[in-house]
Scaffold this motif. Sequence first.
Motif, mmCIF file in Angstrom:
data_model
loop_
_atom_site.group_PDB
_atom_site.id
_atom_site.type_symbol
_atom_site.label_atom_id
_atom_site.label_comp_id
_atom_site.label_asym_id
_atom_site.label_seq_id
_atom_site.Cartn_x
_atom_site.Cartn_y
_atom_site.Cartn_z
ATOM 1 N N PHE A 299 0.833 -1.201 0.000
ATOM 2 C CA PHE A 299 0.000 0.000 0.000
ATOM 3 C C PHE A 299 0.869 1.252 0.000
ATOM 4 C CE2 PHE A 299 -2.618 3.284 1.956
ATOM 5 C CZ PHE A 299 -3.785 3.157 1.225
ATOM 6 N N ARG A 300 1.933 1.226 0.786
ATOM 7 C CA ARG A 300 2.835 2.376 0.845
ATOM 8 C C ARG A 300 3.554 2.573 -0.473
ATOM 9 N NH1 ARG A 300 7.583 2.333 5.038
ATOM 10 N NH2 ARG A 300 8.544 1.266 3.316
ATOM 11 N N SER A 301 3.807 1.493 -1.200
ATOM 12 C CA SER A 301 4.478 1.604 -2.491
ATOM 13 C C SER A 301 3.556 2.129 -3.584
ATOM 14 C CB SER A 301 5.029 0.247 -2.923
ATOM 15 O OG SER A 301 5.980 -0.209 -2.016
ATOM 16 N N PHE A 302 2.320 1.635 -3.617
ATOM 17 C CA PHE A 302 1.424 1.969 -4.717
ATOM 18 C C PHE A 302 0.496 3.142 -4.426
ATOM 19 C CE2 PHE A 302 2.171 -2.660 -5.449
ATOM 20 C CZ PHE A 302 2.961 -2.496 -6.579
ATOM 21 N N TYR A 303 0.141 3.352 -3.170
ATOM 22 C CA TYR A 303 -0.807 4.405 -2.797
ATOM 23 C C TYR A 303 -0.229 5.310 -1.710
ATOM 24 C CZ TYR A 303 -4.057 1.092 -4.964
ATOM 25 O OH TYR A 303 -4.686 0.234 -5.809
ATOM 26 N N ALA A 304 0.970 5.764 -1.908
ATOM 27 C CA ALA A 304 1.656 6.539 -0.868
ATOM 28 C C ALA A 304 0.929 7.848 -0.553
ATOM 29 C CB ALA A 304 3.091 6.831 -1.297
ATOM 30 N N GLU A 305 0.311 8.462 -1.543
ATOM 31 C CA GLU A 305 -0.359 9.743 -1.300
ATOM 32 C C GLU A 305 -1.637 9.569 -0.486
ATOM 33 O OE1 GLU A 305 -1.900 7.945 -4.995
ATOM 34 O OE2 GLU A 305 0.115 8.427 -4.377
ATOM 35 N N GLN A 306 -2.203 8.372 -0.448
ATOM 36 C CA GLN A 306 -3.420 8.158 0.316
ATOM 37 C C GLN A 306 -3.158 7.997 1.811
ATOM 38 O OE1 GLN A 306 -5.867 5.046 -1.167
ATOM 39 N NE2 GLN A 306 -6.106 5.971 -3.196
ATOM 40 N N LEU A 307 -1.917 7.765 2.196
ATOM 41 C CA LEU A 307 -1.626 7.649 3.632
ATOM 42 C C LEU A 307 -1.888 8.955 4.369
ATOM 43 C CD1 LEU A 307 1.549 5.422 3.744
ATOM 44 C CD2 LEU A 307 -0.717 4.880 4.575
#
Length: 98
Positions: A50-58
């Motif tokens: 998730f951190r690799s593919f959707y980092a901006e959503q964190l």
Amino acid sequence: MKYWRALLHYYLSQLIPGLALFFLSWAFIDLIWAMGIYILLAHVVGYLAFRSFYAEQLNFYNNLGFTTGRLLLNVFYINLLLLLVLAALISLILWVLF
């Protein structure tokens, strides 16, 4: 109650790498070990994906009040519950067959 939708979205987006880990460990090891590996490592592998593919959503989850530890803990509890249900279902099927 309004945070369940965000938590469900996070869980479903990190579920695929966790399931991939489960099926790979099941293919190469054993079902019991695969369940143990899944419960111990699936939330970490899912978080890294998730951190690799959707980092901006964190940042979105941090703005809602979810810390990284709280997200991982919630996913661990959901995985534990689902794994217990799966293990009970498998044991019931094996009990009926044998």
